[in-house]
Design an enzyme around this catalytic site. Structure first.
Site, PDB file in Angstrom:
ATOM      1  CB  ALA A  98      68.119  18.191 -33.557  1.00  0.00           C
ATOM      2  CG  ASP A 107      54.997  18.017 -25.691  1.00  0.00           C
ATOM      3  OD1 ASP A 107      54.908  18.390 -26.873  1.00  0.00           O
ATOM      4  OD2 ASP A 107      54.039  17.515 -25.066  1.00  0.00           O
ATOM      5  CE1 TYR A 167      53.198  17.295 -42.327  1.00  0.00           C
ATOM      6  CE2 TYR A 167      53.051  17.255 -44.724  1.00  0.00           C
ATOM      7  CZ  TYR A 167      53.805  17.375 -43.561  1.00  0.00           C
ATOM      8  OH  TYR A 167      55.162  17.573 -43.654  1.00  0.00           O
TER       9      TYR A 167
END
Length: 254
Positions: free
Chosen positions: A16, A66, A159
């Protein structure tokens, strides 16, 4: 006027404190949600965001975790439950990013780390938070994917592999929890304009923009507005969706 109403809901947003995460936090708070601000390392930004959300009249809590570690995610769950209560909304936004390289040049460890931050984050978050959603027969899970998962372009193998794995996991999860009143959806943004671009005046990227049918990059606000829709009851019968928010650069076929 019809609009997303998240009044009385608690939304946990991973990552966030990031560029997109902060905008999503403000947007969901604008819709009435209380916000759990997850962060990994940036405590100062987390505290700043909590203060901003509190001034909006929302309850807000900063929690460190984490997301690639199961015990850390479960510890976050326990703290959130003790302070605010269990969230009805999860937004999986956190991700570890590496420099994009050809597969032959990418460190093998990068592939593992990308997988853990994308796929295993969603596994751990589901295992920690979905049982309470099942008990309540209500929940909204939103996962931030990427247009790269569909495009599979050269230079982003680690990715793309992780985000494609994430897509498969989300589709399985959507089917497993649908009967419990829980939706699981994905947003696939393109290269998004954020505060960093506005500060550097880099919003226009001609080489990329000409590949987008709408002729421009999307904004963080446009991603956040789709997020607000998907976690609201306006999207109560939408689950398992992969929704590109990229100006038409990706158009999934049927």
């Amino acid at each position: 006027m019809l609009e997303p109403d998240l009044t009385g809901k608690i939304a946990l947003i991973t990552g966030a404190t990031g560029q997109l995460g902060r905008v999503m936090a403000h947007t969901l708070a604008d819709c009435g949600a209380d916000i759990v601000v997850h962060y990994h390392a940036n405590r100062l930004q987390a505290d700043k965001l909590v203060a901003e959300l509190t001034r909006m009249g929302r309850r807000a809590l900063a929690v460190q975790a984490d997301v690639t570690d199961r015990d850390s995610v479960f510890a976050m769950r326990d703290k959130v439950e003790a302070v605010l209560g269990m969230p009805q909304i999860l937004v999986h936004n956190a991700v570890i990013q590496y420099a994009w390289k050809p597969i032959l040049q990418q460190d093998p460890g990068d592939f593992d780390s990308q997988y853990r931050s994308c796929v295993m984050q969603t596994v751990y978050m589901a295992q920690a938070f979905v049982p309470a959603m099942q008990a309540a027969h209500y929940g909204r899970i939103l996962v931030i994917n990427t247009e790269c998962a569909a495009l599979a372009e050269a230079g982003c193998g680690a990715y793309t592999a992780a985000k494609r794995g994430l897509d498969g996991l989300c589709r399985c999860l959507a089917k497993e929890v649908a009967e419990d009143g829980i939706t699981v959806n994905q947003i696939a943004p393109g290269w998004t304009i954020t505060e960093r671009d506005r500060d550097a005046n880099t919003q226009v990227q001609p080489d990329y923009d000409r590949q987008v049918p709408m002729g421009r990059r999307g904004t963080d606000a446009e991603i956040a507005q789709m997020a607000a829709f998907l976690v609201s009851d306006l999207a109560s019968f939408t689950t398992g969706a992969f929704i590109p928010v990229c100006g038409g650069r990706v158009m999934p076929a049927i």
